[in-house]
Design a protein around this motif. Structure first.
Motif, PDB file in Angstrom:
ATOM      1  N   GLY A  83       0.841  -1.198   0.000  1.00 57.81           N
ATOM      2  CA  GLY A  83       0.000   0.000   0.000  1.00 57.81           C
ATOM      3  C   GLY A  83       0.871   1.240   0.000  1.00 57.81           C
ATOM      4  N   SER A  84       0.246   2.378  -0.293  1.00 54.46           N
ATOM      5  CA  SER A  84       1.037   3.615  -0.309  1.00 54.46           C
ATOM      6  C   SER A  84       1.492   3.957   1.107  1.00 54.46           C
ATOM      7  CB  SER A  84       0.229   4.756  -0.913  1.00 54.46           C
ATOM      8  OG  SER A  84      -0.800   5.121  -0.041  1.00 54.46           O
ATOM      9  N   SER A  85       0.779   3.451   2.119  1.00 53.30           N
ATOM     10  CA  SER A  85       1.161   3.740   3.504  1.00 53.30           C
ATOM     11  C   SER A  85       2.608   3.311   3.768  1.00 53.30           C
ATOM     12  CB  SER A  85       0.218   3.033   4.475  1.00 53.30           C
ATOM     13  OG  SER A  85      -1.106   3.444   4.236  1.00 53.30           O
ATOM     14  N   PHE A  88       5.110   5.758   2.114  1.00 51.67           N
ATOM     15  CA  PHE A  88       5.459   6.983   2.854  1.00 51.67           C
ATOM     16  C   PHE A  88       6.590   6.721   3.843  1.00 51.67           C
ATOM     17  CE2 PHE A  88       0.899   7.853   1.932  1.00 51.67           C
ATOM     18  CZ  PHE A  88       1.150   8.808   0.978  1.00 51.67           C
ATOM     19  N   TYR A 109      -4.192  14.756   4.329  1.00 54.48           N
ATOM     20  CA  TYR A 109      -4.356  13.392   4.851  1.00 54.48           C
ATOM     21  C   TYR A 109      -3.556  13.276   6.155  1.00 54.48           C
ATOM     22  CZ  TYR A 109      -3.969   8.229   4.734  1.00 54.48           C
ATOM     23  OH  TYR A 109      -3.998   6.892   5.032  1.00 54.48           O
ATOM     24  N   TYR A 112       0.145  11.736   6.853  1.00 56.15           N
ATOM     25  CA  TYR A 112       1.406  12.391   6.465  1.00 56.15           C
ATOM     26  C   TYR A 112       2.086  12.974   7.697  1.00 56.15           C
ATOM     27  CZ  TYR A 112      -0.806  12.818   1.758  1.00 56.15           C
ATOM     28  OH  TYR A 112      -1.442  12.608   0.578  1.00 56.15           O
ATOM     29  N   ASN A 157      -6.816  14.486  -0.632  1.00 55.46           N
ATOM     30  CA  ASN A 157      -7.755  14.070   0.394  1.00 55.46           C
ATOM     31  C   ASN A 157      -7.539  15.050   1.559  1.00 55.46           C
ATOM     32  OD1 ASN A 157      -9.256  12.776   2.340  1.00 55.46           O
ATOM     33  ND2 ASN A 157      -7.913  11.006   2.535  1.00 55.46           N
ATOM     34  N   ASP A 185       2.023  12.328  -3.914  1.00 55.79           N
ATOM     35  CA  ASP A 185       1.069  11.258  -3.615  1.00 55.79           C
ATOM     36  C   ASP A 185       0.019  11.260  -4.728  1.00 55.79           C
ATOM     37  OD1 ASP A 185      -0.865   9.539  -2.704  1.00 55.79           O
ATOM     38  OD2 ASP A 185      -1.121  10.478  -0.741  1.00 55.79           O
ATOM     39  N   ILE A 187      -2.237   8.754  -5.369  1.00 62.02           N
ATOM     40  CA  ILE A 187      -3.111   7.612  -5.075  1.00 62.02           C
ATOM     41  C   ILE A 187      -4.510   7.758  -5.688  1.00 62.02           C
ATOM     42  CG2 ILE A 187      -3.730   8.546  -2.810  1.00 62.02           C
ATOM     43  CD1 ILE A 187      -3.940   5.710  -1.753  1.00 62.02           C
ATOM     44  N   TYR A 188      -4.977   9.014  -5.909  1.00 64.99           N
ATOM     45  CA  TYR A 188      -6.328   9.174  -6.485  1.00 64.99           C
ATOM     46  C   TYR A 188      -6.302   9.390  -7.992  1.00 64.99           C
ATOM     47  CZ  TYR A 188      -8.086   9.169  -1.746  1.00 64.99           C
ATOM     48  OH  TYR A 188      -8.407   8.784  -0.469  1.00 64.99           O
ATOM     49  N   SER A 212      -0.910   3.629  -5.490  1.00 67.60           N
ATOM     50  CA  SER A 212      -1.519   2.502  -4.794  1.00 67.60           C
ATOM     51  C   SER A 212      -2.594   1.853  -5.650  1.00 67.60           C
ATOM     52  CB  SER A 212      -2.154   3.040  -3.511  1.00 67.60           C
ATOM     53  OG  SER A 212      -2.884   2.047  -2.856  1.00 67.60           O
ATOM     54  N   SER A 214      -5.224   0.896  -4.103  1.00 66.24           N
ATOM     55  CA  SER A 214      -6.364   0.978  -3.189  1.00 66.24           C
ATOM     56  C   SER A 214      -7.584   1.685  -3.780  1.00 66.24           C
ATOM     57  CB  SER A 214      -5.968   1.708  -1.905  1.00 66.24           C
ATOM     58  OG  SER A 214      -5.148   0.883  -1.114  1.00 66.24           O
ATOM     59  N   LYS A 215      -7.386   2.774  -4.508  1.00 65.92           N
ATOM     60  CA  LYS A 215      -8.537   3.642  -4.810  1.00 65.92           C
ATOM     61  C   LYS A 215      -9.093   3.364  -6.212  1.00 65.92           C
ATOM     62  CE  LYS A 215      -7.619   5.426  -0.789  1.00 65.92           C
ATOM     63  NZ  LYS A 215      -8.404   5.583   0.385  1.00 65.92           N
ATOM     64  N   ARG A 223      -3.695  -4.503   0.218  1.00 64.52           N
ATOM     65  CA  ARG A 223      -2.484  -3.831   0.711  1.00 64.52           C
ATOM     66  C   ARG A 223      -1.348  -3.880  -0.320  1.00 64.52           C
ATOM     67  NH1 ARG A 223      -3.991  -0.622   2.085  1.00 64.52           N
ATOM     68  NH2 ARG A 223      -2.240   0.119   3.313  1.00 64.52           N
TER      69      ARG A 223
HETATM   70  C1  LIG Z   1      -4.239  10.720   0.216  1.00 65.67           C
HETATM   71  C2  LIG Z   1      -4.048   9.313   0.674  1.00 65.67           C
HETATM   72  N1  LIG Z   1      -2.823   8.771   0.577  1.00 65.67           N
HETATM   73  C3  LIG Z   1      -2.593   7.520   1.009  1.00 65.67           C
HETATM   74  C4  LIG Z   1      -3.593   6.732   1.566  1.00 65.67           C
HETATM   75  C5  LIG Z   1      -3.257   5.331   2.054  1.00 65.67           C
HETATM   76  O1  LIG Z   1      -3.712   4.350   1.190  1.00 65.67           O
HETATM   77  P1  LIG Z   1      -3.133   2.872   1.049  1.00 65.67           P
HETATM   78  O2  LIG Z   1      -2.139   2.629   2.119  1.00 65.67           O
HETATM   79  O3  LIG Z   1      -4.335   1.992   1.124  1.00 65.67           O
HETATM   80  O4  LIG Z   1      -2.491   2.812  -0.317  1.00 65.67           O
HETATM   81  C6  LIG Z   1      -4.886   7.245   1.661  1.00 65.67           C
HETATM   82  C7  LIG Z   1      -5.978   6.445   2.252  1.00 65.67           C
HETATM   83  O5  LIG Z   1      -7.095   6.865   2.417  1.00 65.67           O
HETATM   84  C8  LIG Z   1      -5.115   8.571   1.203  1.00 65.67           C
HETATM   85  O6  LIG Z   1      -6.332   9.141   1.270  1.00 65.67           O
END
Ligand SMILES: Cc1ncc(COP(=O)(O)O)c(C=O)c1O
Length: 370
Positions: A83-85, A88, A109, A112, A157, A185, A187-188, A212, A214-215, A223
């Motif tokens: 995941g992007s988490s 970071f 977010y 961060y 976000n 970032d 991710i969106y 990621s 995820s979205k 993950r």
């Molecule tokens: C802006 C942003 N970055 C990163 C994440 C983390 O996402 P993930 O770890 O699922 O890739 C989120 C999750 O809501 C997010 O909103």
């Protein structure tokens, strides 16, 4: 998370609750990914993989940059993450020493600032307010001195704002001039309306891009994500990733490879978000909410609740208890002015967003009468 806990408790007690607080798609992973994962479960060992990720997936992501953005990225610069988490943590550790500072948009977010603080790096806020349409800009960055890096998120976000290509170029220019580490970032990406999001890789050879599955790819629980890092960072990130995580989950890497070929299905989800966005925007405007951040992308509306005379966490708590709609108070995203703002996610099914919008309108009507 408190809102989610309370929403789940109410649902367990038999109340109907609409989940406009969750930042995740309500759809499954794409069919192609599910089928590939099912095949892999019966045919493959699915042990550890290379710390940087399976070569086939890294190659496919490199191709993704060529086809989607027209940008060349060597597969060796692609790192697969949990995941992007995880991206970071790896990026902040590789780029910063304890005591250094990372600038980021406020609102933003919350992870961060929480991750940077946990690693001994100081978050510095760039206030992105209504006057600047909640968008991080080169001019706003210029007002923040004594920093070592900047993190930009577009679409963002909680605001959903997209930074246009010209501004990305200017921000990249400021970073080069001032020797700042740049993290983007993305991710969106893939979830935008009436606009599109360009990758920062088009403007900066040194940027660290975090992304990621995820979205847009609808795979939060798998993950799985990725980073694109400059060549000089690859072996540092490889050693960190090896020690922290060994590798991203093998099954998720198989599924992710096939998710990259699922654009028709995934673009269908984006059409659904677009319909939800329109519906909810209209409902909130009619219900008497104040200003709204320009929701260019992601699946959030960030709106001013001050016309109702309630602080945002009181507003969300009463909205949940009295109308059965869960939403996120702005204080989660903005320690300075978050008391005025609430984030609504419209990633749910259209029928749920419709019912939630009607419940919000009714409840706001009673507030105004009271
Ligand atoms: C802006 C942003 N970055 C990163 C994440 C983390 O996402 P993930 O770890 O699922 O890739 C989120 C999750 O809501 C997010 O909103």
């Amino acid at each position: 998370m408190d809102v989610l806990d309370r929403a789940n408790a109410l649902a367990r007690a038999g109340r109907i609750v609409y989940h406009l607080e969750v930042g995740q798609p309500s759809s499954k992973a794409p069919q192609l990914a599910l089928e590939a994962a099912q095949r892999a479960l019966s045919e493959q060992v699915l042990g550890y993989t290379e710390a940087l990720g399976r070569p086939q997936l890294r190659e496919r992501i490199s191709k993704h940059y060529r086809t989607v953005y027209g940008v060349d990225v060597a597969p060796e610069r692609v790192v697969i993450t949990t995941g992007s988490s995880a991206g970071f943590v790896l990026a902040f550790l590789a780029l910063f020493d304890v005591g250094q500072s990372l600038a980021m948009a406020n609102p933003g977010y919350p992870a961060y600032r929480n991750i940077t603080r946990a690693l001994g790096v100081r978050p510095r806020f760039i206030e992105c307010r209504e006057a600047g349409q909640f968008r991080l800009s080169a001019a706003a960055l210029a007002t923040v001195r004594d920093i070592d890096g900047v993190l930009i998120a577009s679409p963002s976000n909680p605001c959903g704002t997209v930074v246009c290509a010209d501004e990305l170029l200017r921000i990249a220019g400021v970073c080069t001039e001032r020797g700042l580490q740049l993290i983007s970032d993305e991710i969106y990406h893939g979830i935008t309306y009436e606009t599109s999001a360009q990758t920062m890789l088009a403007y900066s050879p040194d940027v660290v891009v975090i992304n990621s599955f995820s979205k847009y790819f609808s795979m939060t629980g798998w993950r799985i994500g990725w980073m694109v890092v400059p060549e000089w960072m690859v072996s540092t990130v490889e050693r960190l990733a090896q020690n922290f995580y060994i590798s991203a989950p093998a099954i998720s890497q198989v599924a992710a490879l096939h998710a990259l070929d699922a654009a028709p299905e995934l673009d269908g989800h984006v059409k659904g978000y677009a319909a939800n966005r329109k519906l909810l925007m209209q409902a909130l405007q009619c219900a008497g909410f104040g200003a709204m951040a320009p929701a260019d992308g992601a699946f959030y509306l960030y709106v001013d609740v001050s016309p109702f005379g309630l602080e945002s966490s009181v507003f969300t708590s009463r909205l949940l208890e009295e109308a059965g709609v869960a939403a996120t108070p702005g204080i989660d995203f903005d320690p300075v002015d978050g008391g005025r703002w609430v984030r609504f996610s419209y990633a749910s099914l259209q029928s749920d967003v419709e019912r939630a919008a009607a419940a919000i309108s009714r409840w706001c009507g009673t507030l105004k009468q009271g």
